[in-house]
Design an enzyme around this catalytic site. Sequence first.
Site, PDB file in Angstrom:
ATOM      1  N   GLY A   9       0.878  -1.167  -0.010  1.00 24.83           N
ATOM      2  CA  GLY A   9       0.038  -0.011   0.069  1.00 24.83           C
ATOM      3  C   GLY A   9       0.887   1.168  -0.204  1.00 24.83           C
ATOM      4  O   GLY A   9       1.713   1.298   0.624  1.00 24.83           O
ATOM      5  N   GLY A  12      -1.161   7.559   1.246  1.00 24.59           N
ATOM      6  CA  GLY A  12      -0.533   8.707   2.120  1.00 24.59           C
ATOM      7  C   GLY A  12       0.144   7.961   3.295  1.00 24.59           C
ATOM      8  O   GLY A  12       1.222   8.395   3.517  1.00 24.59           O
ATOM      9  N   LYS A 120      -8.765  -1.006  11.799  1.00 21.52           N
ATOM     10  CA  LYS A 120      -9.582  -0.371  12.676  1.00 21.52           C
ATOM     11  C   LYS A 120     -10.872  -1.139  13.145  1.00 21.52           C
ATOM     12  O   LYS A 120     -10.861  -1.183  14.486  1.00 21.52           O
ATOM     13  CB  LYS A 120      -9.952   1.136  12.056  1.00 21.52           C
ATOM     14  CG  LYS A 120      -8.861   1.911  11.558  1.00 21.52           C
ATOM     15  CD  LYS A 120      -9.475   3.149  11.071  1.00 21.52           C
ATOM     16  CE  LYS A 120      -8.550   4.089  10.481  1.00 21.52           C
ATOM     17  NZ  LYS A 120      -8.922   5.231   9.800  1.00 21.52           N
ATOM     18  N   GLU A 190     -12.438   5.089   4.625  1.00 16.97           N
ATOM     19  CA  GLU A 190     -12.573   4.334   5.898  1.00 16.97           C
ATOM     20  C   GLU A 190     -13.386   4.926   7.011  1.00 16.97           C
ATOM     21  O   GLU A 190     -14.352   4.487   7.796  1.00 16.97           O
ATOM     22  CB  GLU A 190     -11.471   3.710   6.457  1.00 16.97           C
ATOM     23  CG  GLU A 190     -11.055   2.544   5.430  1.00 16.97           C
ATOM     24  CD  GLU A 190      -9.763   1.666   6.121  1.00 16.97           C
ATOM     25  OE1 GLU A 190     -10.080   0.842   7.073  1.00 16.97           O
ATOM     26  OE2 GLU A 190      -8.724   1.703   5.643  1.00 16.97           O
ATOM     27  N   HIS A 194     -17.552   4.981   8.947  1.00 21.34           N
ATOM     28  CA  HIS A 194     -17.973   4.937  10.119  1.00 21.34           C
ATOM     29  C   HIS A 194     -19.034   5.954  10.587  1.00 21.34           C
ATOM     30  O   HIS A 194     -19.622   5.898  11.596  1.00 21.34           O
ATOM     31  CB  HIS A 194     -16.869   5.179  11.145  1.00 21.34           C
ATOM     32  CG  HIS A 194     -15.839   3.931  11.112  1.00 21.34           C
ATOM     33  ND1 HIS A 194     -16.106   2.894  12.216  1.00 21.34           N
ATOM     34  CD2 HIS A 194     -14.504   3.866  10.697  1.00 21.34           C
ATOM     35  CE1 HIS A 194     -14.933   2.088  11.995  1.00 21.34           C
ATOM     36  NE2 HIS A 194     -14.126   2.623  11.268  1.00 21.34           N
TER      37      HIS A 194
END
Length: 327
Positions: A9, A12, A120, A190, A194
């Site tokens: 990956g 950022g 997470k 992501e 949430h």
Amino acid sequence: MTLKVGILGFGGLGQAAAKLLSAKQEMQLVVAADKEGFAYDPQGLDANKAIATYQNKGSLGYLEGVGTLTQDSIAAAIATAKDVDGYFLALPNLPNTFMASVAKQFIASGWKGVLVDAIKRTSAVEQMIALAPDLEAAGITYMSGCGATPGLLTAAAAIAAQSFAEVHKVEITFGVGIANWNAYRATIREDIAHMSGYTVDMAQAMSDVEVEALLEKTNGLISLENMEHADDIMLERVGICDRDRVTVGGVVDTRNPKKPLSTNMKLTGRTFEGKISTHTFTLGDETSMAANVCGPAFGYLKAGKQFHQRGIYGLMTAAEVMPAFVR
């Protein structure tokens, strides 16, 4: 001994991880992969050249002399870079089964070493826990939930709990500031997943234009409450408290690098003398999200390598193991 490290990956977070590694003496970045390709150099990748190539051309596969373009970049990187001691999985967990699918690729490949993620969601870590027997059998030491939260703050809660006979609640509040959301597209999606009214699938399917429109409505802020965050299962797993006593929430500012609020962990409990008290662990506002995620991730990778050398395989979380400082 210098550990040879890979990053899967290269958004950022992956780029920040590469910059962090370039200053380390005990770790060397030798392979990195994105969706379109990977780059491998057993003598070490130049982080600045890798980042410039990715930003200018869209893939590490274009990195002169060491890059390979491929649509199966993770499998190709694993097969090519056989000397890697450990990988930081700086990958977006979209869909929610993605990280588990990556772990399965490593299991099937026959590679043995240390894997670290910063996922997470509680349900994502539950999937990793279910893979623990397969990881152990494959000779892989897997460190899950090892970023900032879950990760650094979860470990802080595990330490803070030692003062108490009973833990009543753990409250984690985070503030994240980034200058431009485009630098962390996957992470922002992501976070959107949430938000009330959104799901992982919905967030994954959003176009950049749709994300921009949402952020325009919120003035660039993403406010999150009572998140499905793996700090809960990780603290429950080590017997500190039931998961329903753990709450996580925060604010992400996608337009300003300054944190909208300080990141902290508060643990409240009862001591053996019957006193009710709260321990608070606060991160400095000057430390970025990238510093608070990548630093612990590589600290856990180093700790994981120490376990791996002793023949300890399988799955562990940030609440079970303390990270080791990487010089």
